[in-house]
Design a protein around this motif. Structure first.
Motif, PDB file in Angstrom:
ATOM      1  N   ILE A 262       0.838  -1.203   0.000  1.00 53.51           N
ATOM      2  CA  ILE A 262       0.000   0.000   0.000  1.00 53.51           C
ATOM      3  C   ILE A 262       0.875   1.256   0.000  1.00 53.51           C
ATOM      4  O   ILE A 262       0.593   2.233  -0.710  1.00 53.51           O
ATOM      5  N   LYS A 263       1.938   1.223   0.761  1.00 55.29           N
ATOM      6  CA  LYS A 263       2.825   2.391   0.888  1.00 55.29           C
ATOM      7  C   LYS A 263       3.375   2.824  -0.471  1.00 55.29           C
ATOM      8  O   LYS A 263       3.624   4.010  -0.711  1.00 55.29           O
ATOM      9  N   ASN A 264       3.556   1.864  -1.365  1.00 54.21           N
ATOM     10  CA  ASN A 264       4.113   2.165  -2.681  1.00 54.21           C
ATOM     11  C   ASN A 264       3.039   2.377  -3.742  1.00 54.21           C
ATOM     12  O   ASN A 264       3.370   2.525  -4.930  1.00 54.21           O
ATOM     13  N   GLY A 265       1.770   2.386  -3.326  1.00 58.96           N
ATOM     14  CA  GLY A 265       0.679   2.588  -4.269  1.00 58.96           C
ATOM     15  C   GLY A 265       0.203   4.026  -4.304  1.00 58.96           C
ATOM     16  O   GLY A 265       0.834   4.930  -3.733  1.00 58.96           O
ATOM     17  N   LYS A 266      -0.935   4.251  -4.932  1.00 58.91           N
ATOM     18  CA  LYS A 266      -1.472   5.612  -5.070  1.00 58.91           C
ATOM     19  C   LYS A 266      -2.118   6.104  -3.774  1.00 58.91           C
ATOM     20  O   LYS A 266      -1.924   7.250  -3.370  1.00 58.91           O
ATOM     21  N   ASP A 267      -2.929   5.250  -3.146  1.00 58.90           N
ATOM     22  CA  ASP A 267      -3.437   5.597  -1.825  1.00 58.90           C
ATOM     23  C   ASP A 267      -2.345   5.310  -0.800  1.00 58.90           C
ATOM     24  O   ASP A 267      -1.458   4.483  -1.041  1.00 58.90           O
ATOM     25  N   LYS A 268      -2.397   5.960   0.334  1.00 57.66           N
ATOM     26  CA  LYS A 268      -1.351   5.812   1.342  1.00 57.66           C
ATOM     27  C   LYS A 268      -1.919   5.174   2.608  1.00 57.66           C
ATOM     28  O   LYS A 268      -3.088   5.357   2.944  1.00 57.66           O
ATOM     29  N   PRO A 269      -1.085   4.412   3.320  1.00 52.78           N
ATOM     30  CA  PRO A 269      -1.586   3.668   4.490  1.00 52.78           C
ATOM     31  C   PRO A 269      -1.931   4.559   5.664  1.00 52.78           C
ATOM     32  O   PRO A 269      -1.291   5.574   5.908  1.00 52.78           O
ATOM     33  N   VAL A 270      -2.959   4.141   6.382  1.00 50.28           N
ATOM     34  CA  VAL A 270      -3.382   4.778   7.628  1.00 50.28           C
ATOM     35  C   VAL A 270      -3.380   3.670   8.679  1.00 50.28           C
ATOM     36  O   VAL A 270      -4.118   2.698   8.557  1.00 50.28           O
ATOM     37  N   LEU A 271      -2.547   3.820   9.694  1.00 50.43           N
ATOM     38  CA  LEU A 271      -2.398   2.773  10.702  1.00 50.43           C
ATOM     39  C   LEU A 271      -2.892   3.270  12.049  1.00 50.43           C
ATOM     40  O   LEU A 271      -2.463   4.315  12.526  1.00 50.43           O
ATOM     41  N   LEU A 272      -3.821   2.539  12.657  1.00 47.99           N
ATOM     42  CA  LEU A 272      -4.289   2.839  14.009  1.00 47.99           C
ATOM     43  C   LEU A 272      -3.618   1.862  14.955  1.00 47.99           C
ATOM     44  O   LEU A 272      -3.787   0.648  14.817  1.00 47.99           O
ATOM     45  N   LYS A 273      -2.879   2.378  15.928  1.00 42.34           N
ATOM     46  CA  LYS A 273      -2.022   1.536  16.764  1.00 42.34           C
ATOM     47  C   LYS A 273      -2.086   1.961  18.219  1.00 42.34           C
ATOM     48  O   LYS A 273      -1.733   3.093  18.523  1.00 42.34           O
ATOM     49  N   PRO A 274      -2.511   1.055  19.143  1.00 39.41           N
ATOM     50  CA  PRO A 274      -3.215  -0.196  18.874  1.00 39.41           C
ATOM     51  C   PRO A 274      -4.684   0.102  18.595  1.00 39.41           C
ATOM     52  O   PRO A 274      -5.216   1.079  19.076  1.00 39.41           O
ATOM     53  N   TYR A 275      -5.304  -0.765  17.835  1.00 39.64           N
ATOM     54  CA  TYR A 275      -6.699  -0.556  17.447  1.00 39.64           C
ATOM     55  C   TYR A 275      -7.656  -1.264  18.395  1.00 39.64           C
ATOM     56  O   TYR A 275      -8.590  -0.670  18.926  1.00 39.64           O
ATOM     57  N   GLY A 276      -7.439  -2.572  18.586  1.00 38.04           N
ATOM     58  CA  GLY A 276      -8.389  -3.320  19.393  1.00 38.04           C
ATOM     59  C   GLY A 276      -7.988  -4.761  19.545  1.00 38.04           C
ATOM     60  O   GLY A 276      -6.803  -5.091  19.469  1.00 38.04           O
ATOM     61  N   TRP A 277      -8.992  -5.619  19.736  1.00 40.51           N
ATOM     62  CA  TRP A 277      -8.705  -7.034  19.957  1.00 40.51           C
ATOM     63  C   TRP A 277      -9.673  -7.927  19.195  1.00 40.51           C
ATOM     64  O   TRP A 277     -10.856  -7.642  19.095  1.00 40.51           O
ATOM     65  N   PRO A 278      -9.142  -9.045  18.634  1.00 39.55           N
ATOM     66  CA  PRO A 278     -10.017 -10.078  18.092  1.00 39.55           C
ATOM     67  C   PRO A 278     -10.451 -11.022  19.208  1.00 39.55           C
ATOM     68  O   PRO A 278      -9.682 -11.283  20.144  1.00 39.55           O
ATOM     69  N   ILE A 279     -11.669 -11.514  19.115  1.00 41.55           N
ATOM     70  CA  ILE A 279     -12.200 -12.403  20.152  1.00 41.55           C
ATOM     71  C   ILE A 279     -12.959 -13.572  19.540  1.00 41.55           C
ATOM     72  O   ILE A 279     -13.478 -13.478  18.434  1.00 41.55           O
ATOM     73  N   PHE A 280     -12.992 -14.673  20.280  1.00 42.12           N
ATOM     74  CA  PHE A 280     -13.872 -15.801  20.001  1.00 42.12           C
ATOM     75  C   PHE A 280     -14.990 -15.737  21.038  1.00 42.12           C
ATOM     76  O   PHE A 280     -14.729 -15.881  22.239  1.00 42.12           O
ATOM     77  N   VAL A 281     -16.202 -15.493  20.594  1.00 47.55           N
ATOM     78  CA  VAL A 281     -17.344 -15.425  21.505  1.00 47.55           C
ATOM     79  C   VAL A 281     -17.947 -16.820  21.628  1.00 47.55           C
ATOM     80  O   VAL A 281     -18.178 -17.507  20.628  1.00 47.55           O
ATOM     81  N   MET A 282     -18.179 -17.257  22.862  1.00 46.40           N
ATOM     82  CA  MET A 282     -18.754 -18.577  23.118  1.00 46.40           C
ATOM     83  C   MET A 282     -20.280 -18.487  23.252  1.00 46.40           C
ATOM     84  O   MET A 282     -20.802 -17.495  23.765  1.00 46.40           O
ATOM     85  N   ASN A 283     -20.959 -19.516  22.828  1.00 44.43           N
ATOM     86  CA  ASN A 283     -22.408 -19.619  23.002  1.00 44.43           C
ATOM     87  C   ASN A 283     -22.671 -20.194  24.393  1.00 44.43           C
ATOM     88  O   ASN A 283     -22.603 -21.402  24.604  1.00 44.43           O
ATOM     89  N   SER A 284     -22.955 -19.324  25.338  1.00 44.72           N
ATOM     90  CA  SER A 284     -23.175 -19.763  26.719  1.00 44.72           C
ATOM     91  C   SER A 284     -24.607 -20.230  26.967  1.00 44.72           C
ATOM     92  O   SER A 284     -24.895 -20.767  28.032  1.00 44.72           O
ATOM     93  N   ARG A 285     -25.482 -20.033  25.986  1.00 40.63           N
ATOM     94  CA  ARG A 285     -26.900 -20.327  26.203  1.00 40.63           C
ATOM     95  C   ARG A 285     -27.218 -21.803  25.990  1.00 40.63           C
ATOM     96  O   ARG A 285     -27.912 -22.426  26.789  1.00 40.63           O
ATOM     97  N   GLN A 286     -26.728 -22.392  24.904  1.00 39.97           N
ATOM     98  CA  GLN A 286     -27.123 -23.761  24.586  1.00 39.97           C
ATOM     99  C   GLN A 286     -26.054 -24.435  23.734  1.00 39.97           C
ATOM    100  O   GLN A 286     -25.150 -23.789  23.208  1.00 39.97           O
TER     101      GLN A 286
END
Length: 511
Positions: A262-286
């Motif tokens: 991306i850095k070498n392309g026409k659009d330029k990179p936008v980096l948010l650091k740190p952004y957040g977290w990935p999660i695995f949500v469990m089905n606690s109901r059934q």
């Protein structure tokens, strides 16, 4: 309460070809195409917690409050911060006058009251809040009164968030479920929605902006652009090539390993650091994961080190951290995080499966390739879960389908999602008993009630540790780590501040 909200995002914006100088007053005009990860499941911001929905609809609909650049709550459709009673149970919110909906009708307290009642019924965060609310009324045309059963510190943050959002719409529209009209008070209005092609927004000429300079999501909202088109681009490689070729003014959610390209392309990179977290949500109901021993076996089996490496490549784009918030956040605590093991513990997982009397039932994981890192996380998770003895099935779906199917507890055992680090912990989806995953326990309720009913900022910080402990003990979700988010922006597009939910009021074109 707003003093407890801090701006966690260290933002790096790499736009090397953009001049540092700015025009005194940008010229109005122009159409921008914004590449998004796919077709949104709905344009009703109350009905979905998906960031995709909130990002688009925040241009059409507005809330009573919003967040400034330091993630403090500030007025949006409210004229000022609420008057709060000494016991913390009554909020009187004055409304701005002169605001009109995109159909030309003036906004009054009748519309606000009807909107908040709808939010209590149909939004997951609204239903969560309704349990604390005794009454909502309109003392006059220009104010709203909310009476609570007990002090509730997250209230204003919940009234500010743009997904599962307490947006304000005309009274008549609030009786639509699902919405058939999409009329708000925002700076842009819906002109056309051609599914899987684009969502076309045009300038609302009657928009009544807050006064003052832009301030995060608040302050002055200028409408320089004639038109904003949100274009669904489900394939991440297509989004990358679109950024490199300059096909789009802004490209959301790019794989971080494409940074150099991306850095070498026409659009330029936008980096948010740190952004957040990935999660695995469990089905606690059934189903399979309703057994806490199964959830603990999953917790032990997963290996964050290999999962994050597969999903994000270089450690420049991720960090291993079991805490719900990063180290520079006021909410950071290591309380309860002992079960978080970078390389997992297969032997412990196998022992827990034995204790659970696991009989080889299929563990169904919902994931999507529109967020490519979701899919990569799922692939590595599958390998480690199978090594522990699980039979695993990956159900790969379009993101819009996934966000709908996760509402049905019969269709899944885990699903993969992600979130930015939200300014108020109680905004996190699992805090609501009705959010998909349906985490309900005495342990949760005790810890969360103490946290939410405390209004002293420093005491709340200490009480958050107990909520995090409950998360690790009940295992309603598995946090994999912290990650940075990558987008791309045309050098011709100015006035866009990097943010977890990008917005394009105040944006303008220079070419």
């Amino acid at each position: 309460m707003s003093r407890t909200l801090h701006y966690f995002f260290a933002i790096l914006m790499v736009l090397t070809s953009v001049s540092a100088s700015a025009q005194a007053e940008p010229t109005k005009g122009g159409i921008v195409n914004i590449a998004m990860i796919g077709e949104p499941p709905t344009l009703d911001p109350m009905m979905s917690t998906a960031d995709l929905v909130g990002t688009i609809t925040q241009h059409i609909f507005e809330t009573l409050y919003t967040f400034d650049e330091k993630w403090q709550v500030i007025p949006l459709l409210a004229s000022q911060m609420p008057a709060i009673s000494d016991d913390g149970k009554t909020y009187v919110i004055p409304l701005r006058q002169g605001v009109t909906f995109q159909n030309g009708q003036p906004m009054t307290s009748k519309d606000v009251l009807a909107s908040l009642h709808r939010w209590e019924k149909v939004a997951s965060r609204g239903r969560q809040t309704a349990e604390i609310i005794t009454d909502i009324s309109a003392p006059d045309d220009h104010s709203i009164k909310i009476v609570l059963k007990q002090p509730y510190a997250p209230l204003l943050a919940l009234l500010s968030l743009n997904n599962s959002a307490a947006v304000i719409m005309p009274d008549a529209q609030t009786r639509q479920n699902p919405l058939t009209e999409f009329i708000g008070t925002g700076p842009y209005q819906l002109k056309s929605h051609q599914a899987d092609r684009f969502i076309q927004l045009t300038r609302y000429e009657g928009y009544h902006s807050q006064a003052g300079e832009p301030d995060g999501y608040g302050g002055g909202r200028k409408q320089y652009l004639d038109e904003i088109r949100f274009v669904p681009v489900a394939d991440p490689n297509t989004r990358i090539e679109g950024a490199v070729s300059g096909q789009f003014a802004y490209v959301d959610s790019l794989p971080v390993e494409s940074f150099d390209k991306i850095k070498n392309g026409k659009d330029k990179p936008v980096l948010l650091k740190p952004y957040g977290w990935p999660i695995f949500v469990m089905n606690s109901r059934q189903g399979l994961t309703s057994d806490i021993l199964i959830r603990k076996a999953i917790q032990a089996a997963l290996a964050p080190q290999d999962m994050m490496t597969a999903a994000f490549g270089s450690p420049d784009f991720f960090s291993l951290d079991g805490a719900m918030y990063p180290k520079d956040s006021i909410w950071h605590t290591e309380a309860g995080t002992a079960p978080y093991k970078p390389m997992g513990d297969t032997a412990k997982a196998q022992q827990l499966l034995k204790e659970a009397k696991y009989q080889g039932q299929t563990l169904r994981i919902l994931t999507s390739r529109q967020y490519e890192f979701h899919y990569k996380l799922a692939q590595v998770a599958q390998a480690y879960l199978e090594a522990a003895g699980f039979k695993v099935q990956l159900d790969v779906e379009e993101w819009a389908s996934l966000t709908q199917n996760r509402a049905n507890p019969e269709r899944w055992d885990m699903y993969i999602s992600h979130s930015p680090f939200l300014p108020e912990p109680s905004l996190t989806g699992i805090m609501s008993d009705t959010s998909p995953g349906w985490w309900v326990s005495d342990k949760k309720h005790t810890a969360l009630q103490a946290f939410n009913s405390e209004t002293d900022p420093q005491k709340r910080v200490a009480l958050w540790a107990n909520v995090q402990k409950a998360i690790y003990e009940d295992v309603p979700m598995f946090k994999v780590g912290n990650f940075n988010a990558l987008a791309a922006q045309s050098p011709a597009l100015q006035g866009v501040r990097p943010s977890p939910w990008p917005y394009f009021w105040n944006a303008y074109l220079t070419q």
